[in-house]
Scaffold this motif. Structure first.
Motif, PDB file in Angstrom:
ATOM      1  N   PRO A  36     108.928   5.108  27.644  1.00 46.03           N
ATOM      2  CA  PRO A  36     109.627   5.937  27.898  1.00 46.03           C
ATOM      3  C   PRO A  36     111.426   5.862  28.568  1.00 46.03           C
ATOM      4  N   HIS A  37     111.532   6.574  27.456  1.00 42.94           N
ATOM      5  CA  HIS A  37     113.121   6.575  27.852  1.00 42.94           C
ATOM      6  C   HIS A  37     114.304   5.691  27.937  1.00 42.94           C
ATOM      7  N   VAL A  79     115.462  20.150  24.734  1.00 40.53           N
ATOM      8  CA  VAL A  79     114.976  19.409  25.529  1.00 40.53           C
ATOM      9  C   VAL A  79     115.624  17.988  25.876  1.00 40.53           C
ATOM     10  N   VAL A  80     115.835  18.176  26.759  1.00 40.57           N
ATOM     11  CA  VAL A  80     116.604  16.389  27.639  1.00 40.57           C
ATOM     12  C   VAL A  80     115.908  15.555  28.243  1.00 40.57           C
ATOM     13  N   GLY A  81     115.927  14.220  28.239  1.00 36.21           N
ATOM     14  CA  GLY A  81     115.065  13.827  29.642  1.00 36.21           C
ATOM     15  C   GLY A  81     113.658  13.415  29.256  1.00 36.21           C
ATOM     16  N   ALA A  82     112.979  13.565  27.422  1.00 40.09           N
ATOM     17  CA  ALA A  82     111.750  13.862  27.492  1.00 40.09           C
ATOM     18  C   ALA A  82     111.534  12.499  27.311  1.00 40.09           C
ATOM     19  N   HIS A  83     109.768  11.665  27.304  1.00 40.18           N
ATOM     20  CA  HIS A  83     108.966  11.100  26.811  1.00 40.18           C
ATOM     21  C   HIS A  83     108.215  11.927  25.356  1.00 40.18           C
ATOM     22  N   ASP A  84     107.031  12.562  26.756  1.00 36.21           N
ATOM     23  CA  ASP A  84     105.796  13.072  26.019  1.00 36.21           C
ATOM     24  C   ASP A  84     106.614  14.831  26.805  1.00 36.21           C
ATOM     25  N   LYS A 119     124.794  24.852  30.325  1.00 33.98           N
ATOM     26  CA  LYS A 119     125.580  24.426  31.163  1.00 33.98           C
ATOM     27  C   LYS A 119     125.929  22.562  31.261  1.00 33.98           C
ATOM     28  N   ARG A 120     126.898  22.161  31.990  1.00 28.15           N
ATOM     29  CA  ARG A 120     126.160  20.467  31.294  1.00 28.15           C
ATOM     30  C   ARG A 120     125.197  19.954  31.789  1.00 28.15           C
ATOM     31  N   VAL A 121     124.811  18.704  31.612  1.00 24.19           N
ATOM     32  CA  VAL A 121     123.783  17.797  31.732  1.00 24.19           C
ATOM     33  C   VAL A 121     124.233  16.928  33.054  1.00 24.19           C
ATOM     34  N   LYS A 122     122.506  17.265  33.622  1.00 19.89           N
ATOM     35  CA  LYS A 122     123.118  15.517  34.911  1.00 19.89           C
ATOM     36  C   LYS A 122     122.403  14.760  34.306  1.00 19.89           C
ATOM     37  N   LEU A 123     123.656  13.609  34.117  1.00 18.04           N
ATOM     38  CA  LEU A 123     123.718  11.960  33.271  1.00 18.04           C
ATOM     39  C   LEU A 123     122.860  11.511  34.530  1.00 18.04           C
ATOM     40  N   ASN A 124     121.611  11.003  34.165  1.00 18.99           N
ATOM     41  CA  ASN A 124     120.371  10.120  34.391  1.00 18.99           C
ATOM     42  C   ASN A 124     120.481   8.553  33.974  1.00 18.99           C
ATOM     43  N   ARG A 125     119.624   7.826  34.731  1.00 22.68           N
ATOM     44  CA  ARG A 125     118.951   7.018  33.813  1.00 22.68           C
ATOM     45  C   ARG A 125     117.851   7.404  33.078  1.00 22.68           C
ATOM     46  N   LYS A 126     117.957   8.836  32.828  1.00 23.18           N
ATOM     47  CA  LYS A 126     116.380   9.330  31.913  1.00 23.18           C
ATOM     48  C   LYS A 126     117.118  10.500  30.507  1.00 23.18           C
TER      49      LYS A 126
END
Length: 254
Positions: A36-37, A79-84, A119-126
């Protein structure tokens, strides 16, 4: 929606080998569930809440995918930041502000599309960006790379709710040319084959070598996913870097 699907399937039947259309896309067969991620650049491209293609995040407002993933009528969301894909708590759904297909796109050729997000994506660990190659950069034959996506797990099977991945190996361009004929253009395409590979639903996703996206999933055999007779073909990103960068600079003013 039903009429659109039927029309596109009929169109696909007229193209002898084309597999990856806006509704007949290529998933991962003989793969494994990704941690995941572990691929935070991966994007699910959707229409009316349904996954149709993959993509990769190349800036905080730009997604790169295949041009055939957009039929110029559908309104896409990413969809960003997805696994499931069933778990909305770990992901963010974003609309598309503008569509930038390559101006010379036709089926098989120049199959690359940039999506400018609302909109701008908020970048993070995922959620992170994928690195791109330099202009003209290439990988040699027999290089082990990887693909990932939420597509079908077998040619006639269902798509996956969780992100799947598989290792695959680059093939000598002359061999790709022999197997695909005039559809394959070595300066602008890469083909690969492995124990696992892309299938319906993974179009637009990246072919990754090391930590760099070198290809965009474009087309494959209509008769079976991950076919050794007609290996999967990817748009070679290094051949389009100038175009990508020019659109990225322009998008800062959009």
């Amino acid at each position: 929606m039903t009429i659109t699907i039927i029309s596109l399937l009929l169109l696909a039947s007229l193209l002898p080998h084309l597999t990856f259309t806006a509704r007949v896309n290529v998933g991962i067969v003989n793969g494994r569930e990704a941690r995941p991620h572990s691929r935070p650049y991966m994007v699910s491209i959707q229409v009316d809440g349904y996954h149709i293609c993959g993509g990769s995040l190349i800036s905080d407002r730009t997604v790169m995918t295949a041009a055939h993933c957009w039929n110029r009528r559908d309104i896409l969301t990413v969809v960003v930041g997805a696994h499931d894909l069933r778990n909305s708590k770990s992901s963010d759904r974003i609309g598309v502000k503008s569509y930038i297909p390559h101006p010379q796109y036709i089926p098989y050729k120049n199959d690359i599309l940039l999506l400018r997000l609302e909109k701008r994506v908020k970048l993070n660990r995922k959620v992170r960006l994928i690195s791109l190659p330099n202009e003209g950069e290439d990988v040699g034959t027999d290089t082990v790379c990887s693909v990932a996506g939420w597509g079908r797990l077998s040619t006639n099977g269902d798509g996956s709710n969780v992100l799947m991945e598989a290792d695959t190996t680059t093939i000598n361009p002359a061999e790709c040319q022999r197997k695909w004929g005039s559809h394959f253009l070595a300066p602008k395409m890469i083909c690969v084959y492995g124990g696992g590979g892309s299938c319906f639903g993974d179009s637009g996703g990246p072919l990754v070598c090391g930590n760099t996206a070198i290809g965009v999933t474009s087309y494959g055999s209509r008769y079976g996913c991950n076919s050794p007779e007609q290996p999967n073909v990817y748009t070679k990103i290094s051949a389009y870097i100038q175009w990508i960068r020019s659109k990225e600079m322009l998008s800062d003013f959009m």
